[in-house]
Design an enzyme around this catalytic site. Structure first.
Site, PDB file in Angstrom:
ATOM      1  N   ASP A   1       0.838  -1.206   0.000  1.00 23.14           N
ATOM      2  CA  ASP A   1       0.000   0.000   0.000  1.00 23.14           C
ATOM      3  C   ASP A   1       0.875   1.260   0.000  1.00 23.14           C
ATOM      4  OD1 ASP A   1      -2.739   1.061   0.332  1.00 23.14           O
ATOM      5  OD2 ASP A   1      -1.960   1.844   2.219  1.00 23.14           O
TER       6      ASP A   1
ATOM      7  N   GLU B   1       1.651  -0.647  -4.859  1.00 20.03           N
ATOM      8  CA  GLU B   1       0.679   0.347  -5.289  1.00 20.03           C
ATOM      9  C   GLU B   1       1.464   1.642  -5.412  1.00 20.03           C
ATOM     10  OE1 GLU B   1      -1.535   2.563  -2.688  1.00 20.03           O
ATOM     11  OE2 GLU B   1      -3.241   2.882  -3.990  1.00 20.03           O
TER      12      GLU B   1
HETATM   13  O1  ISL Z   1      -7.473   6.608  -4.143  1.00 24.58           O
HETATM   14  C1  ISL Z   1      -6.677   7.349  -4.645  1.00 24.58           C
HETATM   15  C2  ISL Z   1      -7.058   8.283  -5.707  1.00 24.58           C
HETATM   16  O2  ISL Z   1      -8.343   7.946  -6.190  1.00 24.58           O
HETATM   17  C3  ISL Z   1      -5.253   7.313  -4.235  1.00 24.58           C
HETATM   18  O3  ISL Z   1      -4.799   8.594  -3.866  1.00 24.58           O
HETATM   19  C4  ISL Z   1      -5.126   6.394  -3.016  1.00 24.58           C
HETATM   20  O4  ISL Z   1      -5.903   6.884  -1.960  1.00 24.58           O
HETATM   21  C5  ISL Z   1      -3.709   6.335  -2.568  1.00 24.58           C
HETATM   22  O5  ISL Z   1      -2.913   6.057  -3.647  1.00 24.58           O
HETATM   23  C6  ISL Z   1      -3.455   5.214  -1.586  1.00 24.58           C
HETATM   24  O6  ISL Z   1      -4.456   4.224  -1.620  1.00 24.58           O
HETATM   25  C7  ISL Z   1      -4.221   3.210  -0.654  1.00 24.58           C
HETATM   26  O7  ISL Z   1      -3.975   3.785   0.638  1.00 24.58           O
HETATM   27  C8  ISL Z   1      -5.051   4.467   1.276  1.00 24.58           C
HETATM   28  C9  ISL Z   1      -6.357   3.658   1.263  1.00 24.58           C
HETATM   29  O8  ISL Z   1      -7.431   4.481   1.673  1.00 24.58           O
HETATM   30  C10 ISL Z   1      -6.623   3.128  -0.134  1.00 24.58           C
HETATM   31  O9  ISL Z   1      -7.815   2.340  -0.136  1.00 24.58           O
HETATM   32  C11 ISL Z   1      -5.439   2.298  -0.570  1.00 24.58           C
HETATM   33  O10 ISL Z   1      -5.648   1.674  -1.842  1.00 24.58           O
HETATM   34  C12 ISL Z   1      -4.580   4.712   2.690  1.00 24.58           C
HETATM   35  O11 ISL Z   1      -4.065   3.496   3.209  1.00 24.58           O
END
Ligand code: ISL
Length: 526
Positions: free
Chosen positions: A199, A264
């Site tokens: 993440d 990610e």
């Molecule tokens: O969702 C996004 C844009 O639409 C991205 O900015 C995303 O929030 C970010 O890249 C990180 O996402 C991940 O971490 C977040 C969590 O809320 C997301 O679900 C996860 O995929 C915080 O842990």
């Protein structure tokens, strides 16, 4: 030897909305275990499970209080062990979601860190004195709205949080943080997981001086979170030079278990994403976020595919949809046309080297479901009262059967089903050879069986950017009409049809006419 994940199909399970095994209205690992055979039948190679750790659940589980346990709401560690055993028995691998950028504010480390400036856990997080005017130390903003800093009156300092205040960022410059996560990786690998989706993989390292980000847009003070966040160039809070290097230690651990590390790396510039995977010394793969953010436009699709491939070749994970972004059919206009376009787009992605990632419900052609603000669970909405900015519409429960609870739960679902129909369900679609589910299954089978699509064969672009996007890999050709009208493709010879998103069989060529949003996988005739 080709890595086991290269050419594999990964399926994202948003565990809270996949299948509820105990009737509490929340998806869990017991429910997931019961549905693994259907995923195997669909042709899934890798099941990616979103966080199931103990958590206050303020951000869907991405606010973790213990990285080495499973929350009882999902069935605890025994339920995960059973999922691992069954998945392996079915020939599938399991990748779990690791959240290294931040913990929950309820994590014991943060509770201790907050107790005193002298607590040994203090510097596991990022604390700074107020600015001279008493405000936050710099101008960084949270992804979820507001400043990226919250003031702790008891100790007179601000703590950093790129997301919720209840998600304090870890300080990866402190040696104990990398040590703890190296131990956590090993702990899960010893338990039998096959890899990790990392993440916010681009966020662990911050500018040591915490310099202000350049503002690039003037926005209203009441702008929604995404707009306010986009008003800055994120030059100092994300994607720092040292970020890819964090994973070199992880790579040596993962390779000892033949385990996958897929990051990610939420960046829209393929060249920046490629930095995390090009040298293959850290992450094995990175989610190609441009593939989940590209609109239905031939030139945009072709450019994104070409540039992404050119920068990172087969070390990208091509993503159709995710729990954070609008589902492909909705992104591409909705309804039957949106579904046709989503399947054509998936066909283009499915012929490419690397990992292919679909999100639960993509196989059904599901669209986003409007979620009224009173049912919102996404903190972006709960804190702002703006349903349009939220991610709940892509997170509503899976429809398994055309019955009360859709076979997802016997209880009250934690998010509403919305306007799901009987024809959206797995039960209905599995029995219909022309359904989205079966066409997706057929595509996965072709990707698995056609060596040119699964091996290292290079991609040669045949058509880029006019209505037809087409490429060749060895003896195979993949083509999609991304335009609004019928379009022709001159193949120069006859080809066998291996897969078609619409009714087609036998052979085509030398010239083939594609209907709007029709895609084909062809093999040259000897
Ligand atoms: O969702 C996004 C844009 O639409 C991205 O900015 C995303 O929030 C970010 O890249 C990180 O996402 C991940 O971490 C977040 C969590 O809320 C997301 O679900 C996860 O995929 C915080 O842990």
């Amino acid at each position: 030897m080709t890595a086991w994940w290269s050419g594999a199909v990964a399926y994202e399970v948003y565990v809270r909305s996949f299948a509820d095994g105990d009737g509490d209205g929340i998806g869990d690992l017991v429910g997931l275990r019961s549905r693994l055979p259907v995923l195997a039948e669909l042709g899934v190679d890798v099941v990616w499970i979103t966080p199931f750790y103990p958590s206050p659940l303020l951000d869907g589980g991405y606010d973790v209080t213990d990285h080495r346990d499973v929350d009882r709401v999902y069935g605890g560690l025994p339920a995960l062990d059973a999922v691992l055993a069954d998945a392996h028995e079915l020939g599938m691998r399991v990748v779990v979601d690791l959240v290294p950028n931040h913990t929950s504010s309820e994590h014991p480390w943060f509770r201790a860190a907050r107790s005193s400036r002298d607590d040994p856990h203090r510097d596991l997080y990022v604390w700074r004195d107020p600015a001279p005017d008493g405000g936050p130390p710099n101008n960084w903003v949270s992804h979820f709205g507001g400043p990226a800093w919250t003031y702790d009156g008891a100790t007179g300092q601000y703590w950093l949080h790129l997301f919720l205040p209840e998600q304090p960022d870890l300080n990866w410059a402190h040696p104990r943080v990398p040590d703890e996560f190296a131990a956590t990786l090993t702990w899960w690998l010893e338990r039998g997981v096959d890899g990790f989706r990392v993440d916010v993989a681009h966020g662990l390292v911050k500018d040591p001086q915490l310099r202000d980000n350049p503002r690039v847009l003037e926005v209203d003070t009441d702008a929604d979170a995404r707009t306010a966040w986009g008003a800055f160039e994120h030059r100092y809070d994300l994607d720092q030079e040292g970020a890819p290097g964090v994973y070199e230690r992880w790579r040596s651990i993962a390779d000892a278990y033949d385990a996958l590390l897929v990051g990610e790396v939420y960046l829209l510039d393929p060249a920046r994403v490629a930095r995390y995977v090009r040298e293959q010394r850290g992450l094995h793969s990175a989610l190609c976020i441009p593939s989940v953010r590209t609109r239905w436009d031939a030139r945009a699709i072709a450019t994104m595919l070409r540039d992404s491939l050119a920068t990172a070749a087969g070390n990208l994970a091509w993503v159709l949809s995710s729990h954070d972004d609008s589902r492909a059919p909705s992104r591409f206009g909705g309804g039957e046309e949106g579904r046709r376009r989503a399947l054509a787009y998936l066909t283009l992605l499915a012929g490419l080297p690397g990992l292919l990632v679909v999100y639960q419900g993509d196989e059904l052609g599901l669209e986003d479901v409007p979620v009224p603000v009173e049912h919102a669970r996404d903190p972006i909405v709960v804190r702002s009262g703006r349903p349009a900015a939220g991610r709940d519409p892509v997170r509503t429960p899976m429809p398994w059967e055309p019955a009360e609870g859709f076979g997802f739960t016997t209880g009250e679902p934690w998010l509403p089903f919305g306007d799901r129909r009987a024809e959206d369900t797995v039960a209905r679609q599995r029995g219909d050879p022309r359904s989205h589910w079966n066409r997706t299954r057929d595509l996965f089978r072709v990707r698995r069986e056609v060596r040119d699509l699964r091996g290292p064969a290079p991609v040669t672009w045949l058509r880029l950017g006019d209505p037809v996007v087409a490429y060749r890999r060895g003896g195979a050709v993949v083509a999609a009409n991304c335009g609004a009208d019928p379009a022709t493709l001159d193949l120069g010879a006859g080809f066998d049809v291996l897969y078609a998103t619409a009714e087609r069989c036998g052979t085509v060529g030398p010239v083939v006419e594609l209907a709007p949003a029709e895609a084909l996988v062809l093999r040259g005739r000897p």
